[in-house]
Design a protein around this motif. Structure first.
Motif: not given
Lengths: 229, 303
Positions: B1-2, B4-5, B8-9, B211, B214-215, B220-221, B224
């Motif tokens: 898990m990031r 910061q990302f 940001q989203e 987005e 594409i995820m 991407a889970s 997420y």
């Protein structure tokens, strides 16, 4: 790598099946063209591989897994092993080349150090070195498709699905795209490409599977686009 | 898990439909502060009510040497024998639930405690100024007050008989009405807030369909993909709550604490009561925004 066993798919609103008793086996490392007119079931085939759709009948195995027995929350894990490229590129317009490629790794939680190392390598592989900071609208169609391929390949998938990747690109540029796909295939990645582009299919001399009205009418190694018999 | 990302989203999402976010924050703030005000009100009313409810329904004050009424002047302070007789009359009456005798010393102690927030007033009163009394609880105060009062009013040693309830009832009706109005408005606004959350998240999901598409594609889970939207709703809810918390503290400091001056008794709400209400408002805000976001996502974000 991909195994369809008597697979049929009937969409709820349609009476004619999109795929009918399709049995196809694609081995690891193969390069396969999927040809046929619009509505012949090429896209349905690709969607079934991704488990975006479920087959009405039959069994599908992808990367050693029976998709029918793959629970919903495991589907993302399946998709991490499959890269996808589309006719319309599907890049994020507000991110530059580097960010577009990195996005694919960020959203599956890869560490930043890993991303910094891998993304430039893949951008080089697709032939976009030095263009990290370009925005999608500053790139030609061919370059945009290269970005999309870099994004599809950056996580080193076992399978790359390409749905008419040269559909929006002129023939000269298409050759470059095909070279990149070939390069990706040579790393051991299985490539399945749905296409209308006869010239490309004829020049590559790879396995060709032809669909018509949802049925396999031809499956030929080292084939060409048109009828070969 | 990031992290910061994800943040940001969230930031992108909140900024992209800024007007919706502002509307959401304002509505959540108003509805939560009204809800909180209603809850504070309930607590305030309860605290005054408990104060009274533990007390007697009928107070029978006895004559002291200081009493000024005619009958006390005639007979002087009540004697132990008179007290015993009054007690007997009361306890043998079947309408009486309980009788307690409060001596002058006890009455003085209680007085000091109740008026502890006005020490100058306390200092003017001495032990003995407050008469001793019988505190009588009735089984059915409404029906039996008259007969019980009549049975002791003319007894020697009795100064006066007082029914507290009749005065309080009107007051409580008023308070209850005001409280109900506040809570109903708060609930209506909470419904509006829920709809706004749903709309905001839906817009956000639509704005970011590229987005999320594409995820989904790159594996991407679901967690997420959904987390930024969920947190977007929750953060908007938290900002609204923070504003509401500020308003609630103001309500208590400027309004409820001022109400205190109309009561000479110490029935003010403690800081603990305020914290309880503020925390409850936070839970309502976060759960409401989070749950609505989640349910909306299930409908509008294909996984």
């Amino acid at each position: 790598m991909i195994n369809f066993d008597n697979v049929s798919k009937i969409y709820p609103s349609q009476s004619r099946p999109a795929l009918e008793n399709v049995s196809i086996g694609v081995e690891k490392g193969e390069f396969v063209f999927l040809v046929g007119p619009s509505g012949s079931g090429k896209s349905t085939f690709l969607r079934l591989v991704l488990k975006e759709e479920r087959p009405t009948d039959g069994r599908i195995r992808v990367a050693g897994r029976d998709l029918a027995r793959l629970s919903n929350w495991r589907v993302p894990m399946l998709r991490r092993r499959i890269g996808c490229v589309f006719q319309d590129f599907r890049l994020l317009p507000n991110k530059n080349v580097y960010q577009n490629v990195a996005f694919a790794l960020e959203v599956i939680g890869k560490p930043r150090r890993f991303i910094r190392k891998v993304v430039p390598e893949v951008i080089d592989l697709v032939g976009l070195e030095g263009k990290h900071d370009r925005m999608p609208d500053e790139l030609s169609g061919g370059e945009q498709q290269r970005v999309a391929m870099a994004r599809a390949f950056v996580n080193r998938p076992m399978i790359l699905l390409a749905d008419e990747p040269t559909g929006n690109i002129d023939p000269a540029t298409s050759i470059g795209i095909m070279k990149v796909l070939d390069r990706i295939n040579r790393t051991g990645t299985t490539v399945v490409m749905a296409t209308h582009d006869a010239a490309i299919v004829d020049s590559m001399r790879k396995r060709v599977i032809e669909l018509e009205y949802g049925k396999v009418v031809r499956d030929q190694s080292r084939g060409v686009y048109g009828q070969a018999y | 898990m990031r992290a910061q990302f994800v943040f940001q989203e969230i930031w992108i999402g909140l900024r992209r439909n800024l007007t919706m976010t502002i509307a959401l924050v304002v509505v959540v703030a108003i509805s939560l502060s009204l809800l909180g005000t209603g809850l504070l009100f309930i607590k305030q009313v309860d605290s005054t009510r408990t104060y009274w409810q533990g007390k007697v329904e009928v107070s029978i004050y006895l004559c002291t040497s200081e009493s000024v009424s005619v009958q006390c002047k005639q007979n002087g302070a009540s004697t132990a024998a008179q007290r015993q007789q009054i007690q007997q009359t009361l306890s043998s009456n079947s309408a009486v639930a309980s009788v307690t005798y409060e001596s002058q010393a006890q009455a003085y102690q209680r007085f000091k405690q109740e008026f502890s927030n006005s020490p100058s007033f306390v200092s003017t009163v001495q032990q003995g100024d407050i008469p001793d009394s019988f505190q009588v609880k009735l089984k059915n105060p409404q029906a039996d007050y008259g007969s019980v009062a009549a049975s002791v009013t003319s007894k020697p040693g009795v100064d006066s008989v007082i029914d507290d309830r009749s005065i309080l009832d009107k007051f409580y009706k008023l308070l209850d009405g005001a409280r109900n109005a506040v809570v109903i408005i708060a609930l209506v606004l909470l419904i509006a807030a829920t709809l706004l959350v749903a709309n905001t998240i839906r817009l956000s999901a639509f704005n970011r369909r590229r987005e999320t598409g594409i995820m989904r594609l790159v594996g991407a889970s679901n967690f997420y993909i959904q987390l930024p939207f969920l947190l977007e709703g929750v953060i908007a809810g938290l900002i609204g709550w923070a504003i509401a918390a500020g308003l609630l503290i103001a309500v208590k400091a400027l309004w409820l604490d001022n109400l205190q001056q109309y009561f000479t008794f110490n029935v003010g709400l403690s800081a603990g009561d305020l914290i309880e209400v503020v925390v409850l408002a936070m839970c309502v805000g976060v759960v409401l925004c989070g749950a609505t976001s989640f349910l909306t996502l299930r409908r509008y974000l294909r996984i």
